[in-house]
Scaffold this active site. Structure first.
Site, short mmCIF file in Angstrom:
data_model
loop_
_atom_site.label_atom_id
_atom_site.label_comp_id
_atom_site.label_asym_id
_atom_site.label_seq_id
_atom_site.Cartn_x
_atom_site.Cartn_y
_atom_site.Cartn_z
CG HIS A 45 32.23 35.69 45.93
ND1 HIS A 45 31.92 36.91 45.39
CD2 HIS A 45 33.28 35.92 46.78
CE1 HIS A 45 32.74 37.84 45.86
NE2 HIS A 45 33.57 37.26 46.72
CD GLU A 147 38.00 38.02 52.22
OE1 GLU A 147 37.87 37.45 51.13
OE2 GLU A 147 37.07 38.65 52.78
CG ASP A 173 38.87 39.08 47.87
OD1 ASP A 173 38.92 39.85 46.90
OD2 ASP A 173 37.85 38.44 48.17
#
Length: 259
Positions: A45, A147, A173
């Site tokens: 990310h 997650e 997440d």
């Protein structure tokens, strides 16, 4: 030679992990001097790519931090390249089953433990003969991210896969998976109960647990809870936070002149 991070984890110590979203050797060098035990290049990310990852590692090499990478996905090509580039640990997103954990271990470890291809271009001093291949399987940290509800349900099976060193919790997440908003530093009782379950599973299997945090205060709480690898925000977030605080303090102190 065991990395600083692995030695500290093996000794039962908690560790503070830096996180690099900025694709800059200069900012990586600055971060590496700030007292972190390890620093992770975020290729999922963040806005890092493979070349910027290598530059960050080169910039950090003079400092006593263990270089890690969060890879974009559980894919053997990029995992192998990151390890060849000098990563001493792989944080892998969205590992939900024992089969996916096995695929991660295969990508990270040399035969016979795994299926990693030989060619550690930078990790073994640019191709010179070294002991790297003989020691890499023992030194490299293989860290699946937990997650989702599926991963929570399968945590004992995941940690039973040979080659797993620990887990890394992704709170945002995880929240999405449970129908909650995606934030760090969670306070929902259901989430804190899940953290306790994950820590208990790690203890049973002799593994460590890590978690991403938004603030230093929450990271300290997670250390007290039992997490051994605690990240605080990322480089861009810390920079923005410090800048806002400096601007706000200046305007407040200067009064009407600066407003």
């Amino acid at each position: 030679m065991t990395t600083k991070l692995k030695a500290r984890i093996d000794a039962g110590k908690a560790n503070v992990n830096g996180w690099l979203a900025i694709p800059s050797g200069f900012s990586a060098e600055v971060m590496a001097q700030c007292g972190w035990d390890s620093v992770t290049v975020d290729m999922q990310h963040g806005v890092q790519d493979y070349q910027s990852m290598v530059q960050c590692f080169q910039a950090m090499q003079a400092h006593p931090v263990t270089p890690l990478v969060r890879v974009p996905w559980n894919e053997p090509g990029i995992i192998g390249k990151c390890l060849d580039g000098g990563a001493m640990g792989i944080v892998c997103p969205m590992v939900n089953t024992a089969a996916e954990a096995k695929a991660l271990a295969d990508a990270c470890l040399y035969p016979p433990a795994g299926k990693r291809s030989n060619g550690p271009i930078r990790a073994a001093m640019y191709g010179e003969a070294s002991s790297y291949q003989a020691t890499a399987n023992n030194e490299i940290l293989v860290i699946p991210m937990i997650e989702t509800q599926q991963a929570i349900d399968n945590i004992d099976e995941i940690l039973s896969v040979p080659g797993m060193n620990g887990i890394y919790v992704g709170p945002s997440d995880m929240g999405l998976s449970l129908g909650l908003i995606p934030i760090l530093d969670r306070e929902e009782p259901v989430i804190l109960e899940i953290y306790g379950k994950l820590l208990a599973s790690c203890k049973r299997h002799g593994k460590f647990a890590g978690i991403h945090n938004g603030t230093a205060a929450y990271a300290a709480r997670m250390m007290q809870m039992g997490f051994q690898l605690c990240t605080i925000a990322n480089d861009s977030g810390l920079m923005a936070r410090a800048a806002r605080e400096a601007v706000g303090a200046t305007r407040k102190a200067a009064g009407e002149i600066a407003n």
